[in-house]
Design a protein around this motif. Structure first.
Motif, mmCIF file in Angstrom:
data_model
loop_
_atom_site.group_PDB
_atom_site.id
_atom_site.type_symbol
_atom_site.label_atom_id
_atom_site.label_comp_id
_atom_site.label_asym_id
_atom_site.label_seq_id
_atom_site.Cartn_x
_atom_site.Cartn_y
_atom_site.Cartn_z
ATOM 1 N N TYR A 36 -151.100 52.638 54.818
ATOM 2 C CA TYR A 36 -151.218 51.196 54.588
ATOM 3 C C TYR A 36 -151.225 50.857 53.100
ATOM 4 C CZ TYR A 36 -151.704 50.024 59.477
ATOM 5 O OH TYR A 36 -151.452 49.838 60.806
ATOM 6 N N PHE A 82 -151.626 41.214 58.023
ATOM 7 C CA PHE A 82 -152.863 41.958 58.241
ATOM 8 C C PHE A 82 -154.083 41.241 57.664
ATOM 9 C CE2 PHE A 82 -149.367 44.913 58.414
ATOM 10 C CZ PHE A 82 -149.681 45.730 59.490
ATOM 11 N N ALA A 120 -157.114 41.414 59.791
ATOM 12 C CA ALA A 120 -157.356 42.723 60.416
ATOM 13 C C ALA A 120 -158.485 43.465 59.713
ATOM 14 C CB ALA A 120 -156.086 43.556 60.364
ATOM 15 N N GLN A 162 -157.698 49.187 62.025
ATOM 16 C CA GLN A 162 -156.233 49.209 62.093
ATOM 17 C C GLN A 162 -155.710 50.614 61.791
ATOM 18 O OE1 GLN A 162 -154.274 46.707 63.121
ATOM 19 N NE2 GLN A 162 -152.487 48.038 62.915
ATOM 20 N N LYS A 184 -156.283 52.725 64.788
ATOM 21 C CA LYS A 184 -155.324 52.395 65.860
ATOM 22 C C LYS A 184 -153.975 53.046 65.595
ATOM 23 C CE LYS A 184 -156.726 47.732 66.751
ATOM 24 N NZ LYS A 184 -156.292 46.350 66.770
ATOM 25 N N TYR A 208 -148.197 39.180 66.551
ATOM 26 C CA TYR A 208 -148.174 39.370 65.102
ATOM 27 C C TYR A 208 -146.870 38.900 64.453
ATOM 28 C CZ TYR A 208 -151.748 42.561 66.854
ATOM 29 O OH TYR A 208 -152.799 43.107 67.537
#
Length: 163
Positions: free
Chosen positions: A49, A63, A66, A71, A74, A107
């Protein structure tokens, strides 16, 4: 009749080659994912990320709401599931289609977002695996992510076309 037999045999050989290539790629992906699990674990997805947002800042707003630790967890579990499902590709496809629909619906994910994710995933694996990142491993991960991105992207486009 002999010509048809020859053609039939050729088709068998091609299928066997495809099967061998699939098995080779599957083994490369599964063994290197095991190395990621053993060494980096969920930190691999946190690295992912960080790189994704630095390289593709336009996806960061997706995001904003989030919990990034959740995240990362996941994503880590999802990649692990996809790797495991390489033993049952027919079972993986509907899971990916459902995820693609959800990402499009919830999303606003579009096909080009999968390119950004793929680039960041490959970079993360290459960085994390170091010397274990060989041309065969690169080929295998590029292939498996291509299948994931196409399947999810196709499902997402159906959702977007309905809206």
């Amino acid at each position: 009749a002999k010509t048809m037999g020859d053609a039939g045999e050729k088709v068998e050989v091609e299928k066997t080659d495809e099967d061998q290539l699939f098995e080779k790629r599957k083994a490369a992906v599964q063994s290197t994912w095991k190395a990621v699990e053993d060494s980096l674990s969920v930190d691999a997805t946190k690295l992912f990320y960080k790189h994704l947002f630095e390289t593709y800042p336009e996806v960061k707003p997706m995001f904003d709401n989030a919990d990034m630790d959740a995240q990362a967890e996941k994503l880590y579990k999802t990649v692990g599931l996809a790797v495991k499902y390489l033993d049952d590709v027919e079972g993986l496809i509907p899971v990916l289609e459902e995820m693609g629909e959800k990402h499009a619906r919830e999303y606003s994910c579009k096909r080009e977002h999968y390119t950004a994710v793929g680039d960041a995933l490959i970079w993360t694996l290459k960085t994390g695996l170091g010397d274990a990142w060989t041309p065969d491993v690169a080929d295998a991960w590029t292939w498996v992510y291509g299948v994931i991105a196409k399947t999810m992207g196709d499902a997402g486009e159906k959702v977007n076309a309905e809206n």
